[in-house]
Design a protein around this motif. Structure first.
Motif, PDB file in Angstrom:
ATOM      1  N   TYR B  57      12.362  15.917   5.680  1.00  0.00           N
ATOM      2  CA  TYR B  57      12.454  16.999   4.448  1.00  0.00           C
ATOM      3  C   TYR B  57      10.998  16.479   3.687  1.00  0.00           C
ATOM      4  N   GLY B  58      10.180  17.692   3.681  1.00  0.00           N
ATOM      5  CA  GLY B  58       9.092  17.372   2.836  1.00  0.00           C
ATOM      6  C   GLY B  58       9.068  16.725   1.417  1.00  0.00           C
ATOM      7  N   GLY B  59      10.267  17.014   0.498  1.00  0.00           N
ATOM      8  CA  GLY B  59      10.503  16.627  -0.642  1.00  0.00           C
ATOM      9  C   GLY B  59      10.632  14.930  -0.666  1.00  0.00           C
ATOM     10  N   LEU B  60      11.171  14.565   0.483  1.00  0.00           N
ATOM     11  CA  LEU B  60      11.198  13.093   0.768  1.00  0.00           C
ATOM     12  C   LEU B  60       9.923  12.399   1.027  1.00  0.00           C
ATOM     13  N   ILE B  61       9.289  13.175   1.673  1.00  0.00           N
ATOM     14  CA  ILE B  61       7.928  12.658   2.118  1.00  0.00           C
ATOM     15  C   ILE B  61       7.026  12.495   0.800  1.00  0.00           C
ATOM     16  N   ALA B  62       7.199  13.549   0.086  1.00  0.00           N
ATOM     17  CA  ALA B  62       6.501  13.511  -1.344  1.00  0.00           C
ATOM     18  C   ALA B  62       7.037  12.315  -2.285  1.00  0.00           C
ATOM     19  N   SER B  63       8.158  12.175  -2.073  1.00  0.00           N
ATOM     20  CA  SER B  63       8.987  10.834  -2.763  1.00  0.00           C
ATOM     21  C   SER B  63       8.447   9.609  -2.371  1.00  0.00           C
ATOM     22  N   LEU B  64       8.445   9.577  -1.038  1.00  0.00           N
ATOM     23  CA  LEU B  64       8.024   8.180  -0.472  1.00  0.00           C
ATOM     24  C   LEU B  64       6.356   8.043  -0.817  1.00  0.00           C
ATOM     25  N   ILE B  65       5.567   9.078  -0.771  1.00  0.00           N
ATOM     26  CA  ILE B  65       4.152   8.740  -1.115  1.00  0.00           C
ATOM     27  C   ILE B  65       4.257   8.634  -2.711  1.00  0.00           C
ATOM     28  N   ASP B  66       4.952   9.201  -3.590  1.00  0.00           N
ATOM     29  CA  ASP B  66       5.107   9.162  -4.903  1.00  0.00           C
ATOM     30  C   ASP B  66       5.158   7.475  -5.164  1.00  0.00           C
ATOM     31  N   CYS B  67       6.274   7.223  -4.807  1.00  0.00           N
ATOM     32  CA  CYS B  67       6.781   5.614  -5.185  1.00  0.00           C
ATOM     33  C   CYS B  67       5.940   4.694  -4.646  1.00  0.00           C
ATOM     34  N   HIS B  68       5.515   4.557  -3.472  1.00  0.00           N
ATOM     35  CA  HIS B  68       4.588   3.851  -2.826  1.00  0.00           C
ATOM     36  C   HIS B  68       2.948   3.658  -3.621  1.00  0.00           C
ATOM     37  N   CYS B  69       2.727   4.882  -4.004  1.00  0.00           N
ATOM     38  CA  CYS B  69       1.295   4.986  -4.380  1.00  0.00           C
ATOM     39  C   CYS B  69       1.471   4.401  -5.938  1.00  0.00           C
ATOM     40  N   ILE B  70       2.667   4.661  -6.779  1.00  0.00           N
ATOM     41  CA  ILE B  70       2.934   4.081  -8.058  1.00  0.00           C
ATOM     42  C   ILE B  70       2.879   2.566  -7.940  1.00  0.00           C
ATOM     43  N   GLY B  71       3.647   1.927  -6.889  1.00  0.00           N
ATOM     44  CA  GLY B  71       3.877   0.432  -6.747  1.00  0.00           C
ATOM     45  C   GLY B  71       2.146   0.047  -6.365  1.00  0.00           C
ATOM     46  N   THR B  72       1.440   0.652  -5.359  1.00  0.00           N
ATOM     47  CA  THR B  72       0.175   0.265  -5.181  1.00  0.00           C
ATOM     48  C   THR B  72      -0.770   0.221  -6.310  1.00  0.00           C
ATOM     49  N   ALA B  73      -0.600   1.216  -7.178  1.00  0.00           N
ATOM     50  CA  ALA B  73      -1.433   1.213  -8.521  1.00  0.00           C
ATOM     51  C   ALA B  73      -1.201   0.036  -9.315  1.00  0.00           C
ATOM     52  N   SER B  74       0.099  -0.298  -9.433  1.00  0.00           N
ATOM     53  CA  SER B  74       0.611  -1.370  -9.999  1.00  0.00           C
ATOM     54  C   SER B  74      -0.001  -2.738  -9.637  1.00  0.00           C
ATOM     55  N   ALA B  75       0.348  -2.735  -8.417  1.00  0.00           N
ATOM     56  CA  ALA B  75      -0.279  -4.165  -7.631  1.00  0.00           C
ATOM     57  C   ALA B  75      -1.819  -4.222  -7.852  1.00  0.00           C
ATOM     58  N   ALA B  76      -2.420  -3.040  -7.478  1.00  0.00           N
ATOM     59  CA  ALA B  76      -3.684  -3.351  -7.426  1.00  0.00           C
ATOM     60  C   ALA B  76      -4.330  -3.697  -8.891  1.00  0.00           C
ATOM     61  N   LYS B  77      -3.854  -3.002  -9.796  1.00  0.00           N
ATOM     62  CA  LYS B  77      -4.375  -3.244 -11.163  1.00  0.00           C
ATOM     63  C   LYS B  77      -4.256  -4.649 -11.365  1.00  0.00           C
ATOM     64  N   HIS B  78      -2.986  -5.399 -11.046  1.00  0.00           N
ATOM     65  CA  HIS B  78      -2.712  -6.700 -11.392  1.00  0.00           C
ATOM     66  C   HIS B  78      -3.817  -7.651 -10.475  1.00  0.00           C
ATOM     67  N   ARG B  79      -4.010  -7.086  -9.139  1.00  0.00           N
ATOM     68  CA  ARG B  79      -5.026  -7.894  -8.476  1.00  0.00           C
ATOM     69  C   ARG B  79      -6.391  -7.535  -8.845  1.00  0.00           C
ATOM     70  N   SER B  80      -6.841  -6.818  -9.316  1.00  0.00           N
ATOM     71  CA  SER B  80      -8.228  -6.541  -9.988  1.00  0.00           C
ATOM     72  C   SER B  80      -8.381  -7.437 -11.128  1.00  0.00           C
ATOM     73  N   GLU B  81      -7.429  -7.750 -11.989  1.00  0.00           N
ATOM     74  CA  GLU B  81      -7.294  -8.646 -12.982  1.00  0.00           C
ATOM     75  C   GLU B  81      -7.358 -10.119 -12.706  1.00  0.00           C
ATOM     76  N   ASN B  82      -6.528 -10.348 -11.491  1.00  0.00           N
ATOM     77  CA  ASN B  82      -6.075 -11.791 -11.226  1.00  0.00           C
ATOM     78  C   ASN B  82      -6.244 -11.719  -9.850  1.00  0.00           C
ATOM     79  N   PRO B  83      -7.500 -11.957  -9.288  1.00  0.00           N
ATOM     80  CA  PRO B  83      -7.775 -11.930  -7.913  1.00  0.00           C
ATOM     81  C   PRO B  83      -7.266 -13.242  -6.909  1.00  0.00           C
ATOM     82  N   ASP B  84      -7.042 -14.257  -7.829  1.00  0.00           N
ATOM     83  CA  ASP B  84      -6.677 -15.365  -7.145  1.00  0.00           C
ATOM     84  C   ASP B  84      -5.049 -15.820  -7.483  1.00  0.00           C
ATOM     85  N   ARG B  85      -4.239 -14.914  -8.027  1.00  0.00           N
ATOM     86  CA  ARG B  85      -2.868 -15.307  -8.401  1.00  0.00           C
ATOM     87  C   ARG B  85      -2.104 -14.074  -8.041  1.00  0.00           C
TER      88      ARG B  85
END
Lengths: 157, 157
Positions: B57-85
């Motif tokens: 189902y295309g709506g599930l594909i959109a959902s998986l991309i949405d949640c994964h990208c939101i998680g990635t945004a959060s983790a990437a933001k943290h990593r950019s500010e705390n590269p060693d932790r």
């Protein structure tokens, strides 16, 4: 409004969609109807369809926009070719591209209205624009590029 | 890969998301992890997550991309500010815009891999690009504009 939902006019073989298939007992069973030149669907999310608590999950919003716009593409294509005749069966479209802008948090616990218009019908491709509203306020805008299913793409089951 | 999924590092108050919240017992409970500079999630849709029978189902594909990208945004933001932790807690982002291009039908019955990279981090906004693959073949491409949750947006429950 027409008596039958767009999705209930797809051939049985293509009625298993999780978002809108009448033959998917675990699915959302979304239904779309004509309301003048607009196509409208109303859906009330369940309590577990949450993103941030109290607000609707963005993936569900994308799903509602997707299925409603695909149904609208199909019904609009039929209407463009048969302006004076209600459909007895509708062609199945699939999604080539989906875009959603989330304008504000969408409250949980109220019915959502998805309203769409076919912007362009060109051969087998239809572009559909939609809004998703809660309590009369637009919470999200969507746009779908829908393509009529190729004749050689059969369901795999 | 990190020991903990990004979504398991959100504060408890924000862990009810249908797509990825560990506290939503009816949800998909998607989990995302670092794999070098990419973020990766693997999810196997259930039989009823069908669009056209046999395909996802295309709506599930959109959902998986949405949640994964939101998680990635959060983790990437943290990593950019705390590269060693490694993060002990991650900030919660929400979706401002979601775009998905469906390149080919996605087969049901196999694990799907969603792979994402943060393309741009600018203040509270992160842009994330993703692919969704089945059996090593890219079936969809997505792009999410993620915004760190405003401090005055609380969960409503």
């Amino acid at each position: 409004m027409n008596r039958k939902a767009f999705q209930d006019l797809y051939p049985d073989e293509f009625c298993h969609c999780y978002g809108c298939g009448r033959l998917n007992e675990h699915g959302l069973q979304m239904k779309s109807y004509w309301d003048g030149d607009d196509a409208v669907a109303v859906f009330e999310p369940r309590a577990h369809h949450t993103g941030i608590s109290g607000y609707v999950y963005g993936g569900l919003i994308a799903s509602l926009i997707d299925c409603h716009c695909i149904g609208t593409a199909s019904a609009a294509k039929h209407r463009s070719e048969n302006p004076d005749r209600d459909a007895e069966m509708l062609p199945r479209f699939v999604t080539a591209a989906l875009h959603v802008d989330y304008l504000r948090p969408t409250p949980l616990g109220v019915p959502l209205e998805v309203r769409a218009q076919a912007e362009e019908i060109k051969g087998r491709k239809v572009i559909v624009a939609a809004t998703l509203s809660a309590k009369g306020e637009i919470c999200a805008r969507g746009r779908v590029v829908a393509v009529q299913m190729p004749r050689n793409m059969k369901s795999a089951e």
